[in-house]
Enzyme design. Structure first.
Site, PDB file in Angstrom:
ATOM      1  N   LYS A  18       0.834  -1.217   0.000  1.00  0.00           N
ATOM      2  CA  LYS A  18       0.000   0.000   0.000  1.00  0.00           C
ATOM      3  C   LYS A  18       0.866   1.263   0.000  1.00  0.00           C
ATOM      4  CE  LYS A  18      -1.988  -1.193   3.914  1.00  0.00           C
ATOM      5  NZ  LYS A  18      -1.543  -2.522   4.356  1.00  0.00           N
ATOM      6  N   ARG A 132      12.076  -5.710   5.409  1.00  0.00           N
ATOM      7  CA  ARG A 132      12.028  -4.278   5.686  1.00  0.00           C
ATOM      8  C   ARG A 132      12.508  -4.000   7.108  1.00  0.00           C
ATOM      9  NH1 ARG A 132       6.456  -0.999   5.064  1.00  0.00           N
ATOM     10  NH2 ARG A 132       5.909  -2.191   6.914  1.00  0.00           N
ATOM     11  N   ARG A 138      11.543  -0.119  12.390  1.00  0.00           N
ATOM     12  CA  ARG A 138      10.179  -0.284  12.920  1.00  0.00           C
ATOM     13  C   ARG A 138      10.121  -1.530  13.788  1.00  0.00           C
ATOM     14  NH1 ARG A 138       5.605   0.592   8.363  1.00  0.00           N
ATOM     15  NH2 ARG A 138       4.525  -0.737   9.865  1.00  0.00           N
ATOM     16  N   ARG A 150      -0.124  -9.051  13.493  1.00  0.00           N
ATOM     17  CA  ARG A 150      -0.690  -8.031  12.596  1.00  0.00           C
ATOM     18  C   ARG A 150      -1.535  -8.692  11.504  1.00  0.00           C
ATOM     19  NH1 ARG A 150       4.662  -5.127  10.928  1.00  0.00           N
ATOM     20  NH2 ARG A 150       3.359  -3.913   9.512  1.00  0.00           N
TER      21      ARG A 150
HETATM   22  P1  B4P Z   1       4.204  -1.731   2.215  1.00  0.00           P
HETATM   23  O1  B4P Z   1       3.360  -2.747   1.573  1.00  0.00           O
HETATM   24  O2  B4P Z   1       4.371  -0.478   1.556  1.00  0.00           O
HETATM   25  O3  B4P Z   1       3.649  -1.665   3.722  1.00  0.00           O
HETATM   26  P2  B4P Z   1       2.155  -1.221   4.072  1.00  0.00           P
HETATM   27  O4  B4P Z   1       1.215  -2.335   3.676  1.00  0.00           O
HETATM   28  O5  B4P Z   1       1.878   0.123   3.518  1.00  0.00           O
HETATM   29  O6  B4P Z   1       2.251  -0.962   5.627  1.00  0.00           O
HETATM   30  P3  B4P Z   1       1.740  -1.677   6.943  1.00  0.00           P
HETATM   31  O7  B4P Z   1       0.366  -2.231   6.781  1.00  0.00           O
HETATM   32  O8  B4P Z   1       2.842  -2.580   7.392  1.00  0.00           O
HETATM   33  O9  B4P Z   1       1.749  -0.542   8.018  1.00  0.00           O
HETATM   34  P4  B4P Z   1       0.875   0.697   8.437  1.00  0.00           P
HETATM   35  O10 B4P Z   1       1.866   1.776   8.491  1.00  0.00           O
HETATM   36  O11 B4P Z   1      -0.350   0.944   7.629  1.00  0.00           O
HETATM   37  O12 B4P Z   1       5.647  -2.302   2.368  1.00  0.00           O
HETATM   38  C1  B4P Z   1       5.977  -3.577   2.832  1.00  0.00           C
HETATM   39  C2  B4P Z   1       7.319  -4.033   2.261  1.00  0.00           C
HETATM   40  O13 B4P Z   1       7.094  -4.771   1.071  1.00  0.00           O
HETATM   41  C3  B4P Z   1       8.282  -2.901   1.887  1.00  0.00           C
HETATM   42  O14 B4P Z   1       9.570  -3.226   2.301  1.00  0.00           O
HETATM   43  C4  B4P Z   1       8.207  -2.833   0.365  1.00  0.00           C
HETATM   44  O15 B4P Z   1       9.409  -2.408  -0.223  1.00  0.00           O
HETATM   45  C5  B4P Z   1       7.898  -4.268   0.005  1.00  0.00           C
HETATM   46  N1  B4P Z   1       7.131  -4.391  -1.232  1.00  0.00           N
HETATM   47  C6  B4P Z   1       6.106  -3.589  -1.638  1.00  0.00           C
HETATM   48  N2  B4P Z   1       5.632  -4.015  -2.836  1.00  0.00           N
HETATM   49  C7  B4P Z   1       6.362  -5.128  -3.177  1.00  0.00           C
HETATM   50  C8  B4P Z   1       6.344  -6.030  -4.312  1.00  0.00           C
HETATM   51  N3  B4P Z   1       5.486  -5.881  -5.324  1.00  0.00           N
HETATM   52  N4  B4P Z   1       7.235  -7.056  -4.320  1.00  0.00           N
HETATM   53  C9  B4P Z   1       8.118  -7.221  -3.293  1.00  0.00           C
HETATM   54  N5  B4P Z   1       8.187  -6.401  -2.211  1.00  0.00           N
HETATM   55  C10 B4P Z   1       7.312  -5.362  -2.148  1.00  0.00           C
HETATM   56  O16 B4P Z   1       0.356   0.282   9.911  1.00  0.00           O
HETATM   57  C11 B4P Z   1       1.229   0.023  10.993  1.00  0.00           C
HETATM   58  C12 B4P Z   1       0.455  -0.119  12.313  1.00  0.00           C
HETATM   59  O17 B4P Z   1      -0.216   1.126  12.637  1.00  0.00           O
HETATM   60  C13 B4P Z   1      -0.674  -1.155  12.357  1.00  0.00           C
HETATM   61  O18 B4P Z   1      -0.203  -2.446  12.653  1.00  0.00           O
HETATM   62  C14 B4P Z   1      -1.571  -0.558  13.495  1.00  0.00           C
HETATM   63  O19 B4P Z   1      -1.048  -0.866  14.765  1.00  0.00           O
HETATM   64  C15 B4P Z   1      -1.476   0.927  13.284  1.00  0.00           C
HETATM   65  N6  B4P Z   1      -2.551   1.470  12.433  1.00  0.00           N
HETATM   66  C16 B4P Z   1      -2.361   2.097  11.221  1.00  0.00           C
HETATM   67  N7  B4P Z   1      -3.535   2.485  10.696  1.00  0.00           N
HETATM   68  C17 B4P Z   1      -4.508   2.092  11.580  1.00  0.00           C
HETATM   69  C18 B4P Z   1      -5.931   2.185  11.561  1.00  0.00           C
HETATM   70  N8  B4P Z   1      -6.594   2.738  10.535  1.00  0.00           N
HETATM   71  N9  B4P Z   1      -6.618   1.657  12.627  1.00  0.00           N
HETATM   72  C19 B4P Z   1      -5.967   1.099  13.665  1.00  0.00           C
HETATM   73  N10 B4P Z   1      -4.619   0.977  13.725  1.00  0.00           N
HETATM   74  C20 B4P Z   1      -3.883   1.453  12.688  1.00  0.00           C
END
Ligand code: B4P
Length: 198
Positions: A18, A132, A138, A150
């Site tokens: 995302k 990551r 993190r 998670r």
């Molecule tokens: P991303 O895929 O970018 O990570 P994310 O889903 O955006 O973030 P995440 O869900 O972990 O955390 P968030 O900050 O929202 O990247 C993951 C990795 O994969 C990276 O290293 C990237 O380079 C790699 N990657 C991406 N695409 C790829 C591909 N095609 N192939 C290979 N590798 C790839 O949330 C963190 C915490 O905040 C939650 O656990 C919760 O505690 C809290 N939180 C946030 N929003 C909340 C809400 N609305 N309600 C309640 N709690 C919340």
């Protein structure tokens, strides 16, 4: 660029891509990204009361309370009235958050254009997040047990959000495994389709 606002919910389990795809969408479409994860990490970095409350929950892989994230999103919407559209990244994560978002947008005469869900299996998610975690600093990425928590939180509380948008005919699911570019092209094709239909 758009006749009406483009409000996209980018959805998927932790590590689905995302945040990665949001960055590319900002560059291409000039949309404003609202990532609740980034906002919460900002609060932690600043040592605010909200940040202190969120820190323990996030480090344990748990969701923070709905009222906290809804309040943050509401403030951002109010502060960015001139935006041409928003990418909701990591929000909504519960059905209560999705309902609140609909109400917030309705009160401004706006609506969600659609949700794009990135589908990635658990094994790949764990692999990506641990990778990551090696240099992200993190705490929630460094520990396999927290990562599994998670993913469980996602399956229990967040996955039903897809049904919420599906019932409004707004859900498109795509394969989140493949090159970042190929996935981005797929997302752009969906956005173009929405734009033509608008
Ligand atoms: P991303 O895929 O970018 O990570 P994310 O889903 O955006 O973030 P995440 O869900 O972990 O955390 P968030 O900050 O929202 O990247 C993951 C990795 O994969 C990276 O290293 C990237 O380079 C790699 N990657 C991406 N695409 C790829 C591909 N095609 N192939 C290979 N590798 C790839 O949330 C963190 C915490 O905040 C939650 O656990 C919760 O505690 C809290 N939180 C946030 N929003 C909340 C809400 N609305 N309600 C309640 N709690 C919340």
């Amino acid at each position: 660029m758009f006749d009406t606002m483009l409000n996209l919910v980018l959805f998927g389990p932790p590590g689905a891509g995302k945040g990665t795809q949001s960055q590319k969408l900002i560059e291409k479409y000039g949309l404003m990204q609202l990532s609740t994860g980034d906002m919460l990490r900002g609060e932690i970095a600043q040592g605010t009361t909200l940040g202190l409350e969120a820190k323990t929950l996030m480090a344990e892989g748990k969701l923070v309370p709905d009222a906290v994230v809804i309040g943050m999103i509401s403030n951002k919407l109010d502060a960015n009235k001139d935006a041409i559209g928003f990418i909701f990244d990591g929000f909504p994560r519960t059905v209560a958050q999705a309902e609140a978002l609909d109400e917030l947008l309705q009160s401004k005469g706006e609506t969600i254009s659609g949700m794009i869900a990135l589908e990635v299996d658990d094994e790949e998610l764990e692999h990506r997040l641990l990778l990551r975690g090696k240099d992200s600093g993190r705490p929630d990425d460094a520990n396999p047990e927290v990562i599994r928590r998670r993913i469980k939180e996602y399956n229990d509380k967040t996955a039903p959000v897809a049904d919420f948008y599906n019932s409004q005919n707004k859900l498109t699911s795509i394969n989140g495994i493949g090159s970042v570019e190929a996935i981005f092209d797929h997302i752009c094709a969906i956005i173009e389709k929405w734009r033509k239909a608008a």
